[in-house]
Design a protein around this motif. Structure first.
Motif, short mmCIF file in Angstrom:
data_model
loop_
_atom_site.label_atom_id
_atom_site.label_comp_id
_atom_site.label_asym_id
_atom_site.label_seq_id
_atom_site.Cartn_x
_atom_site.Cartn_y
_atom_site.Cartn_z
N GLY A 8 0.80 -1.21 0.00
CA GLY A 8 0.00 0.00 0.00
C GLY A 8 0.83 1.26 0.00
O GLY A 8 0.38 2.30 -0.50
N PHE A 9 2.03 1.20 0.56
CA PHE A 9 2.90 2.38 0.59
C PHE A 9 3.19 2.87 -0.83
O PHE A 9 3.04 4.05 -1.14
CB PHE A 9 4.20 2.06 1.31
N TYR A 10 3.61 1.97 -1.69
CA TYR A 10 3.93 2.36 -3.06
C TYR A 10 2.69 2.79 -3.82
O TYR A 10 2.76 3.69 -4.66
CB TYR A 10 4.62 1.20 -3.78
N ARG A 11 1.58 2.17 -3.53
CA ARG A 11 0.33 2.58 -4.18
C ARG A 11 -0.04 4.00 -3.79
O ARG A 11 -0.42 4.82 -4.64
CB ARG A 11 -0.79 1.61 -3.81
N ARG A 12 0.09 4.31 -2.51
CA ARG A 12 -0.25 5.66 -2.05
C ARG A 12 0.72 6.69 -2.63
O ARG A 12 0.32 7.80 -2.97
CB ARG A 12 -0.24 5.71 -0.52
N GLN A 13 1.99 6.33 -2.72
CA GLN A 13 2.95 7.26 -3.29
C GLN A 13 2.65 7.53 -4.77
O GLN A 13 2.78 8.66 -5.25
CB GLN A 13 4.37 6.72 -3.14
N SER A 14 2.23 6.50 -5.49
CA SER A 14 1.88 6.67 -6.90
C SER A 14 0.69 7.62 -7.04
O SER A 14 0.68 8.50 -7.92
CB SER A 14 1.55 5.31 -7.53
N LEU A 15 -0.31 7.46 -6.18
CA LEU A 15 -1.48 8.34 -6.23
C LEU A 15 -1.10 9.76 -5.84
O LEU A 15 -1.59 10.73 -6.44
CB LEU A 15 -2.56 7.80 -5.29
N TRP A 16 -0.23 9.91 -4.84
CA TRP A 16 0.22 11.23 -4.40
C TRP A 16 0.97 11.93 -5.53
O TRP A 16 0.76 13.12 -5.79
CB TRP A 16 1.12 11.07 -3.19
N LEU A 17 1.83 11.20 -6.24
CA LEU A 17 2.57 11.78 -7.35
C LEU A 17 1.65 12.16 -8.50
O LEU A 17 1.82 13.23 -9.12
CB LEU A 17 3.65 10.80 -7.83
N LEU A 18 0.67 11.34 -8.78
CA LEU A 18 -0.27 11.64 -9.85
C LEU A 18 -1.08 12.90 -9.52
O LEU A 18 -1.24 13.79 -10.36
CB LEU A 18 -1.21 10.46 -10.07
N ALA A 19 -1.56 12.98 -8.29
CA ALA A 19 -2.36 14.13 -7.88
C ALA A 19 -1.53 15.41 -7.89
O ALA A 19 -2.00 16.47 -8.36
CB ALA A 19 -2.94 13.90 -6.49
N SER A 20 -0.31 15.34 -7.41
CA SER A 20 0.53 16.54 -7.37
C SER A 20 0.94 16.97 -8.77
O SER A 20 1.06 18.18 -9.05
CB SER A 20 1.77 16.30 -6.50
N ILE A 212 13.29 8.63 -6.15
CA ILE A 212 13.67 8.03 -4.87
C ILE A 212 12.73 6.90 -4.48
O ILE A 212 13.16 5.83 -4.04
CB ILE A 212 13.73 9.12 -3.77
N VAL A 213 11.44 7.11 -4.65
CA VAL A 213 10.47 6.05 -4.35
C VAL A 213 10.69 4.85 -5.28
O VAL A 213 10.66 3.70 -4.84
CB VAL A 213 9.03 6.58 -4.47
N ALA A 214 10.90 5.12 -6.57
CA ALA A 214 11.15 4.04 -7.52
C ALA A 214 12.43 3.28 -7.18
O ALA A 214 12.48 2.05 -7.26
CB ALA A 214 11.23 4.60 -8.94
#
Length: 236
Positions: A8-20, A212-214
């Motif tokens: 879920g951490f990576y999923r949330r980061q992906s959504l955060w990056l998309l939204a930003s 960094i997340v990737a």
């Protein structure tokens, strides 16, 4: 203890990056916010940015801070070879994050058409300021000024969020916020000099955190993020 919420951490980061990313596009591609900000540092009478060659901004903020960050990366590299096992691997991850994120930003700059403020028609230059998705007309030399390269050195320190989370969510949040603030200050000095628009630096932060997340996902995957990390309040 490694737990399933790591996915879920990576999923949330992906959504955060998309939204930003959507927010940045709305703010800077559909408005003239960049120009409203840069106008504060531009002298229309002389058609220059008076702070362009300011010693403190050009030497201290632009050069010395960069050298300090490189010194930190070298120090971490030395520390990595003094350790063993998983600790060495983690130090190498920190060094890689510090160096790889700014490198990706530099590569994007190298293929970018977008000019620096001082190179645009509005500020006495020769290039039009076009949307990200539009190429320069034939015959014009690309500006190679997007995203913001100097600020990426500070944003590379966002990798220390992964070090802080091993201790507490509060420490992770403080380290992430501190790295973001340093990158913004480094970027702001370039805005004042006319070397970058604000959007250049915010996109630089976006790219650095995405890299960094990737990188973390590549190095550690599901086994890298503990339950504590998945519950951290920032930057999720």
């Amino acid at each position: 203890m490694i737990t399933q919420p790591a996915v879920g951490f990576y999923r949330r980061q992906s959504l955060w990056l998309l939204a930003s990313a959507c927010l940045l596009l709305l703010l800077f591609e559909l408005t003239r916010l960049d120009y409203w900000i840069s106008n504060a540092f531009y002298d229309a009478a002389s058609r220059t940015f008076p702070l362009q060659n300011a010693w403190f901004l050009e030497t201290v903020v632009h050069k010395w801070v960069k050298y300090a960050l490189l010194t930190l990366a070298v120090g971490l590299g030395v520390q990595a070879w003094r350790t063993r096992g998983s600790e060495r691997r983690f130090y190498l991850f920190l060094v890689a994050g510090m160096l790889l994120a700014p490198t990706v930003v530099s590569l994007l700059k190298a293929i970018s058409d977008r000019p620096c403020p001082w190179g645009t028609l509005e500020y006495g230059g020769s290039l039009p300021h076009l949307p990200l998705w539009q190429s320069l007309p034939a015959g014009l030399k690309p500006g190679h000024c997007f995203p913001g390269g100097h600020a990426s050195g500070g944003f590379g320190l966002l990798v220390f969020w992964f070090w802080g989370r091993q201790h507490s969510s509060r420490r992770a949040a403080l380290l992430w916020s501190g790295a973001l603030l340093l990158g913004l200050l480094m970027g702001w000095s370039q805005v004042a000099r006319g070397a970058h628009f604000l959007s250049h630096n915010l996109w630089s932060a976006w790219v650095c955190w995405a890299v960094i997340v990737a990188l973390h996902a590549l190095c550690y995957g599901r086994k890298a993020v503990s339950l504590q990390a998945s519950e951290a309040t920032l930057p999720e």
